[in-house]
Design a protein around this motif. Structure first.
Motif, PDB file in Angstrom:
ATOM      1  N   LEU A 107      10.232   5.629  34.544  1.00 37.79           N
ATOM      2  CA  LEU A 107      10.025   6.713  34.795  1.00 37.79           C
ATOM      3  C   LEU A 107       8.056   6.432  34.734  1.00 37.79           C
ATOM      4  O   LEU A 107       7.742   5.613  34.074  1.00 37.79           O
ATOM      5  CB  LEU A 107      10.257   7.882  33.792  1.00 37.79           C
ATOM      6  CG  LEU A 107      11.701   8.209  33.788  1.00 37.79           C
ATOM      7  CD1 LEU A 107      11.749   9.294  32.643  1.00 37.79           C
ATOM      8  CD2 LEU A 107      12.201   8.563  35.063  1.00 37.79           C
ATOM      9  N   LYS A 108       7.373   7.658  35.370  1.00 40.39           N
ATOM     10  CA  LYS A 108       6.094   7.219  35.379  1.00 40.39           C
ATOM     11  C   LYS A 108       5.368   8.536  34.753  1.00 40.39           C
ATOM     12  O   LYS A 108       5.304   9.582  35.079  1.00 40.39           O
ATOM     13  CB  LYS A 108       5.460   7.542  37.145  1.00 40.39           C
ATOM     14  CG  LYS A 108       5.891   6.218  37.781  1.00 40.39           C
ATOM     15  CD  LYS A 108       5.318   6.298  38.957  1.00 40.39           C
ATOM     16  CE  LYS A 108       5.981   4.818  39.667  1.00 40.39           C
ATOM     17  NZ  LYS A 108       5.713   4.807  40.907  1.00 40.39           N
ATOM     18  N   ASN A 109       5.590   8.302  33.252  1.00 42.17           N
ATOM     19  CA  ASN A 109       5.141   9.342  32.446  1.00 42.17           C
ATOM     20  C   ASN A 109       5.717  10.600  32.730  1.00 42.17           C
ATOM     21  O   ASN A 109       4.768  11.561  32.965  1.00 42.17           O
ATOM     22  CB  ASN A 109       3.505   9.392  32.367  1.00 42.17           C
ATOM     23  CG  ASN A 109       3.112   7.995  31.741  1.00 42.17           C
ATOM     24  OD1 ASN A 109       3.681   7.424  30.949  1.00 42.17           O
ATOM     25  ND2 ASN A 109       2.086   7.479  32.483  1.00 42.17           N
ATOM     26  N   LYS A 110       6.972  10.936  32.640  1.00 40.23           N
ATOM     27  CA  LYS A 110       7.575  11.969  32.912  1.00 40.23           C
ATOM     28  C   LYS A 110       7.348  12.861  31.495  1.00 40.23           C
ATOM     29  O   LYS A 110       7.887  12.610  30.376  1.00 40.23           O
ATOM     30  CB  LYS A 110       8.874  11.886  33.310  1.00 40.23           C
ATOM     31  CG  LYS A 110       9.587  12.993  33.441  1.00 40.23           C
ATOM     32  CD  LYS A 110       9.475  14.137  34.518  1.00 40.23           C
ATOM     33  CE  LYS A 110      10.388  15.087  34.819  1.00 40.23           C
ATOM     34  NZ  LYS A 110      10.057  15.993  35.718  1.00 40.23           N
ATOM     35  N   GLU A 111       6.892  14.169  31.676  1.00 38.74           N
ATOM     36  CA  GLU A 111       6.860  15.075  30.539  1.00 38.74           C
ATOM     37  C   GLU A 111       8.332  15.545  30.153  1.00 38.74           C
ATOM     38  O   GLU A 111       8.939  16.036  31.200  1.00 38.74           O
ATOM     39  CB  GLU A 111       5.766  16.237  30.636  1.00 38.74           C
ATOM     40  CG  GLU A 111       4.378  15.639  31.008  1.00 38.74           C
ATOM     41  CD  GLU A 111       3.919  15.293  29.699  1.00 38.74           C
ATOM     42  OE1 GLU A 111       4.255  15.607  28.417  1.00 38.74           O
ATOM     43  OE2 GLU A 111       3.425  13.902  29.535  1.00 38.74           O
TER      44      GLU A 111
END
Length: 146
Positions: A107-111
């Motif tokens: 993932l790309k820095n998913k909160e």
């Protein structure tokens, strides 16, 4: 999902205890499921997620097959989950031996505060298998969230 009593490993925290099962399911570090796996992890607070992975075992002589696929979901509030991605098994279902695989989703820095993982059971043993028609197992150990 509820794990099978005979393959409970260390109980409810086994999948997040930092102890990794090896290539032998008999060591007691793996949890076994006869149906699909569905698990939700509460991180306690919202975090930035880069990767999520689920460790799985395959040992077809023991009726343990990799899941057909593993789907990942994320949530901030624990009630509305967003689809994050899916890993489909490409490993042979007829290769004898004991194997482990991490189903890693980048993932790309998913909160997210909550992570849901769904692993689809292989189903029934194929016609060529000694246990043809019998229900297969999913064996999992260690969910990693970075």
């Amino acid at each position: 999902s509820k794990y099978a009593n005979q393959y409970a490993a260390a109980g409810d925290k086994t999948l997040i205890d930092y102890l990794r099962g090896g290539e032998n399911y008999r060591t007691g570090n793996w949890q076994g499921y006869r149906e699909d796996l569905d698990v939700i992890i509460d991180l306690g607070k919202t975090e930035s997620i880069r990767t999520i992975s689920l460790g799985c075992l395959q040992d077809i002589k023991s009726w343990i097959f990799y899941p057909k696929s593993v789907k990942y979901y994320t949530s901030i509030d624990g009630s509305k989950f967003d689809y994050a991605g899916e890993i489909i098994t490409s490993f042979s279902d007829s290769t004898e031996g004991s194997f482990t695989n991490d189903y890693i989703l980048n993932l790309k820095n998913k909160e997210a505060r909550f992570i849901q993982i769904k692993a689809e059971n292989y189903g029934v043993c194929p016609e060529w298998h000694l246990g043809a028609g019998g229900v297969t197992w999913i064996f999992v150990d260690e969910i990693k969230i970075n």
